[in-house]
Design an enzyme around this catalytic site. Sequence first.
Site, PDB file in Angstrom:
ATOM      1  N   SER A  74      13.790   5.503  -9.532  1.00  0.00           N
ATOM      2  CA  SER A  74      13.281   4.988 -10.662  1.00  0.00           C
ATOM      3  C   SER A  74      14.136   5.326 -12.059  1.00  0.00           C
ATOM      4  CB  SER A  74      11.810   5.374 -10.876  1.00  0.00           C
ATOM      5  OG  SER A  74      11.103   4.649 -10.093  1.00  0.00           O
ATOM      6  N   LYS A  77      15.048   2.560 -14.236  1.00  0.00           N
ATOM      7  CA  LYS A  77      14.294   1.837 -14.927  1.00  0.00           C
ATOM      8  C   LYS A  77      14.566   2.446 -16.699  1.00  0.00           C
ATOM      9  CE  LYS A  77      10.071   1.711 -12.524  1.00  0.00           C
ATOM     10  NZ  LYS A  77      10.499   2.364 -11.128  1.00  0.00           N
ATOM     11  N   SER A 321       5.891   4.592 -14.260  1.00  0.00           N
ATOM     12  CA  SER A 321       6.981   4.126 -13.446  1.00  0.00           C
ATOM     13  C   SER A 321       6.527   2.955 -12.946  1.00  0.00           C
ATOM     14  CB  SER A 321       7.411   5.224 -12.492  1.00  0.00           C
ATOM     15  OG  SER A 321       8.731   5.020 -12.000  1.00  0.00           O
ATOM     16  N   ASN A 322       6.247   1.838 -13.477  1.00  0.00           N
ATOM     17  CA  ASN A 322       5.757   0.701 -13.084  1.00  0.00           C
ATOM     18  C   ASN A 322       6.831  -0.432 -12.346  1.00  0.00           C
ATOM     19  OD1 ASN A 322       4.630  -2.103 -12.914  1.00  0.00           O
ATOM     20  ND2 ASN A 322       2.694  -1.091 -13.410  1.00  0.00           N
TER      21      ASN A 322
END
Length: 484
Positions: A74, A77, A321-322
């Site tokens: 992640s 991101k 952390s979508n």
Amino acid sequence: MKQLNLIIFICFLVTLLPQTQPVFAVDNLAQQLSQLLNEDPNLHGAIAGVSIRNASNGEVIYDHLGDVRLRPASNMKLFTAAVALSVLGEDYTFKTEVLTDGTIKKKTLQGNLYLKGKGDPTLLKEDFDKMAVELKTMGIQKITGQLIGDDTWYDDIRYSVDLPWSDEQMYYGAQISALTASPTHDYDSGSVMIEVKPGKNEGDKAEVTVTPNTDFVRIINLTETVAKDRKKKLTYEREHAKNTITITGNLPIASKGEKEWIGVWEPTMYALALFKQSLAEQGIQISGKVKTGTTPLEAKIVHTYNSIKLSELLVPFMKLSNNGHAETLVKEMGRVVKGEGSWEKGIEVMEAELAKFGIKTETLVLRDGSGISHVNLVPAAQLSHLLVAVQQQPWFPAFLHSLPVAGVSGKMEGGSLRSRMKGPDVKGKVFAKTGTISTVSTISGYVTTRSGQTMIFSIMLNNLMEEAKGKKIEDKLISIIASH
């Protein structure tokens, strides 16, 4: 006297030399970091990429395999958020339109009603309620035509190319659609929240609640409430290509229960089901079918709903952390810049924009926006470079605010770092994005050191046997940096 003059002369020469204390400090820092990286048994057979820079000038303070391409998880991101802010702007909003190709006569809409999604991942049941109220205030009580959901703002590919099949039912692997819905203000788009609580008596089935309250998903409850000294064990399984969710296992009678988020099959129909439910609750009846389709050009907009601003969306996106937000932003950038809401075009936009920040895109492999792919490859030095470059952008405060904060309670404050690094040298002083996929743990961000300096770091640990042990190594490395 000559000896005294000699001492004074030597002291004068020393003042002309570069200050040595920072050099000694850097050498000491490098020694401690290298010792941990080389001697921690959990890194034996693993790969660690570490890049540390001075935030004020971007100078590399420490490097350990910083140019080696590794899976970022992640931490991907960070790229997605920075590019979205640069391309779309921090005030950008997503629109959802309600349109019709008919006319209103005697409280009846003679024609079809269209719900056109343009990527908003934050739509809640309450937002569909507001849309229904708007129609009611127009005097509409009946719709003779069909309720049609238009998700053509994006392509019809629901999953990113490398999403593991085992993640299909999970909220972090939920399908991406231009028309979707979320269960709560965490905005886990394309999913429902399931809460399971123990029954009143031993032997009873557990009590199951679905949010939003919808019959779009079917629950098969095979649970049992057991004695309070028994262990809690619940499993959830959504049948492939269906919205039947089976819950099995035991729940102790004294337990608090648990919540789980499950991705639905076909989020466009999920959103339509919620909208139809909202219409019915306002006394508006639909005679025709509920289906997907394309809005005709002659259809007129009767209501437009705007999402929260991108700067606000970044908070749940980054702190929690979508994955769905990341992939939606990739498709949105593709649609806005290239006229096509696809991963392919969105990633093209990302690569072009990252190059403007001085990122060596030729050394990256980008496959998605969330980092869930095991094919993504990014060197730690490129992530640390990005974190230096974005400091000069007008939207940097929004970017920094979106990062999890070490040791600070509250999921919308501390985010994924709220239970980590609570020591005095690091609590509230580390702003960083975490990352985890199987065998991978990463973290990149900013830390204020004991001396008051801001340092930028990127730590990427790959080929781990246990990701949780990678987190402990990261915390130790960051604590070493902070102590200097």
